[in-house]
Write a protein that holds these residues in place. Structure first.
Motif, PDB file in Angstrom:
ATOM      1  N   ALA A 152       0.803  -1.225   0.000  1.00  0.00           N
ATOM      2  CA  ALA A 152       0.000   0.000   0.000  1.00  0.00           C
ATOM      3  C   ALA A 152       0.837   1.276   0.000  1.00  0.00           C
ATOM      4  N   ASP A 153       1.971   1.273   0.690  1.00  0.00           N
ATOM      5  CA  ASP A 153       2.762   2.505   0.786  1.00  0.00           C
ATOM      6  C   ASP A 153       3.982   2.512  -0.136  1.00  0.00           C
ATOM      7  N   LEU A 154       4.065   1.557  -1.054  1.00  0.00           N
ATOM      8  CA  LEU A 154       5.194   1.520  -1.986  1.00  0.00           C
ATOM      9  C   LEU A 154       4.947   2.481  -3.147  1.00  0.00           C
ATOM     10  N   PRO A 155       6.007   2.979  -3.757  1.00  0.00           N
ATOM     11  CA  PRO A 155       5.829   3.906  -4.884  1.00  0.00           C
ATOM     12  C   PRO A 155       5.022   3.268  -6.020  1.00  0.00           C
ATOM     13  N   GLU A 156       4.099   4.040  -6.587  1.00  0.00           N
ATOM     14  CA  GLU A 156       3.243   3.563  -7.673  1.00  0.00           C
ATOM     15  C   GLU A 156       4.044   2.994  -8.837  1.00  0.00           C
ATOM     16  N   GLU A 157       5.181   3.606  -9.140  1.00  0.00           N
ATOM     17  CA  GLU A 157       5.958   3.241 -10.327  1.00  0.00           C
ATOM     18  C   GLU A 157       6.940   2.095 -10.089  1.00  0.00           C
ATOM     19  N   ALA A 158       7.004   1.568  -8.878  1.00  0.00           N
ATOM     20  CA  ALA A 158       7.956   0.485  -8.586  1.00  0.00           C
ATOM     21  C   ALA A 158       7.658  -0.732  -9.463  1.00  0.00           C
ATOM     22  N   LEU A 159       8.685  -1.231 -10.120  1.00  0.00           N
ATOM     23  CA  LEU A 159       8.557  -2.414 -10.961  1.00  0.00           C
ATOM     24  C   LEU A 159       8.358  -3.640 -10.076  1.00  0.00           C
ATOM     25  N   VAL A 160       7.417  -4.525 -10.438  1.00  0.00           N
ATOM     26  CA  VAL A 160       7.156  -5.728  -9.652  1.00  0.00           C
ATOM     27  C   VAL A 160       7.791  -6.924 -10.360  1.00  0.00           C
ATOM     28  N   VAL A 161       8.629  -7.653  -9.625  1.00  0.00           N
ATOM     29  CA  VAL A 161       9.229  -8.882 -10.140  1.00  0.00           C
ATOM     30  C   VAL A 161       8.968 -10.003  -9.152  1.00  0.00           C
ATOM     31  N   THR A 162       8.990 -11.225  -9.641  1.00  0.00           N
ATOM     32  CA  THR A 162       8.953 -12.376  -8.756  1.00  0.00           C
ATOM     33  C   THR A 162      10.327 -13.019  -8.812  1.00  0.00           C
ATOM     34  N   VAL A 163      10.768 -13.570  -7.681  1.00  0.00           N
ATOM     35  CA  VAL A 163      12.116 -14.117  -7.561  1.00  0.00           C
ATOM     36  C   VAL A 163      12.020 -15.538  -7.017  1.00  0.00           C
ATOM     37  N   TRP A 164      12.766 -16.455  -7.618  1.00  0.00           N
ATOM     38  CA  TRP A 164      12.778 -17.837  -7.158  1.00  0.00           C
ATOM     39  C   TRP A 164      14.170 -18.420  -7.329  1.00  0.00           C
ATOM     40  N   GLU A 165      14.411 -19.499  -6.603  1.00  0.00           N
ATOM     41  CA  GLU A 165      15.721 -20.147  -6.664  1.00  0.00           C
ATOM     42  C   GLU A 165      15.691 -21.332  -7.627  1.00  0.00           C
ATOM     43  N   THR A 166      16.786 -21.485  -8.366  1.00  0.00           N
ATOM     44  CA  THR A 166      16.971 -22.631  -9.252  1.00  0.00           C
ATOM     45  C   THR A 166      18.347 -23.226  -8.961  1.00  0.00           C
ATOM     46  N   ASN A 167      18.646 -24.343  -9.592  1.00  0.00           N
ATOM     47  CA  ASN A 167      19.973 -24.938  -9.431  1.00  0.00           C
ATOM     48  C   ASN A 167      21.067 -24.024  -9.974  1.00  0.00           C
ATOM     49  N   ASP A 168      20.699 -23.135 -10.887  1.00  0.00           N
ATOM     50  CA  ASP A 168      21.661 -22.208 -11.487  1.00  0.00           C
ATOM     51  C   ASP A 168      21.700 -20.858 -10.780  1.00  0.00           C
ATOM     52  N   GLY A 169      21.001 -20.729  -9.663  1.00  0.00           N
ATOM     53  CA  GLY A 169      20.996 -19.479  -8.920  1.00  0.00           C
ATOM     54  C   GLY A 169      19.647 -18.784  -8.982  1.00  0.00           C
TER      55      GLY A 169
END
Length: 156
Positions: free
Chosen positions: A89-106
């Protein structure tokens, strides 16, 4: 190698303000998952507590990025629609949203698009739970996760 936020992103790559608007009209108690499918590894992953990090863009400016990291479905940090809505709710409107996950390669990441309804199969019971899916959007921010995010998650 220091990764940077590309200046040109697809129009369907969500920003924090867009994600808030979508979450505001979805059922509050639904689990939020991200589509982290790769060519050989199709899967959905539950997202956890959002993490904000300033990342350099290609012009050298610091821009806000919101990362939704992978957690296990039973984890107490797994996000429901209402909890994620409150936490961003309080994050900047323009902040890019990414999802992050772990793999065997990092650690890997991708930008996300318009939320969709989907199903997540409980591997223990075999039942399917209705969830909100954040689909991956291929962009210049897809691939190896930003160092600033990986460091803050402790995934080094």
């Amino acid at each position: 190698m220091l990764l940077r936020v590309p200046l040109d992103l697809p129009a369907n790559a969500l920003r924090a303000g867009d994600l808030r608007a979508f979450l505001g009209v979805l059922p509050d108690d639904m689990l939020v998952v991200a589509d982290c499918s790769g060519p050989e590894d199709p899967h959905l992953t539950t997202v956890g507590w959002p993490l904000k990090a300033p990342v350099l863009d290609e012009s050298g400016r610091r821009v806000p990025v919101v990362a939704l990291p992978q957690v296990y479905a039973g984890d107490d940090q797994a996000m429901t629609v209402s909890l994620l809505y409150r936490l961003i709710a309080d994050l900047p409107e323009e902040a890019l949203v990414v999802t992050v996950w772990e793999t065997n390669d990092g650690p890997r990441q991708t930008t996300v698009g318009t939320p969709e309804f989907g199903g997540l199969v409980n591997e223990v019971t075999g039942t399917t739970v209705r969830v909100v899916v954040l689909p991956g959007v291929l962009s210049g921010a897809t691939g190896t996760a930003y160092d600033e995010i990986v460091y803050n998650l402790g995934w080094e």
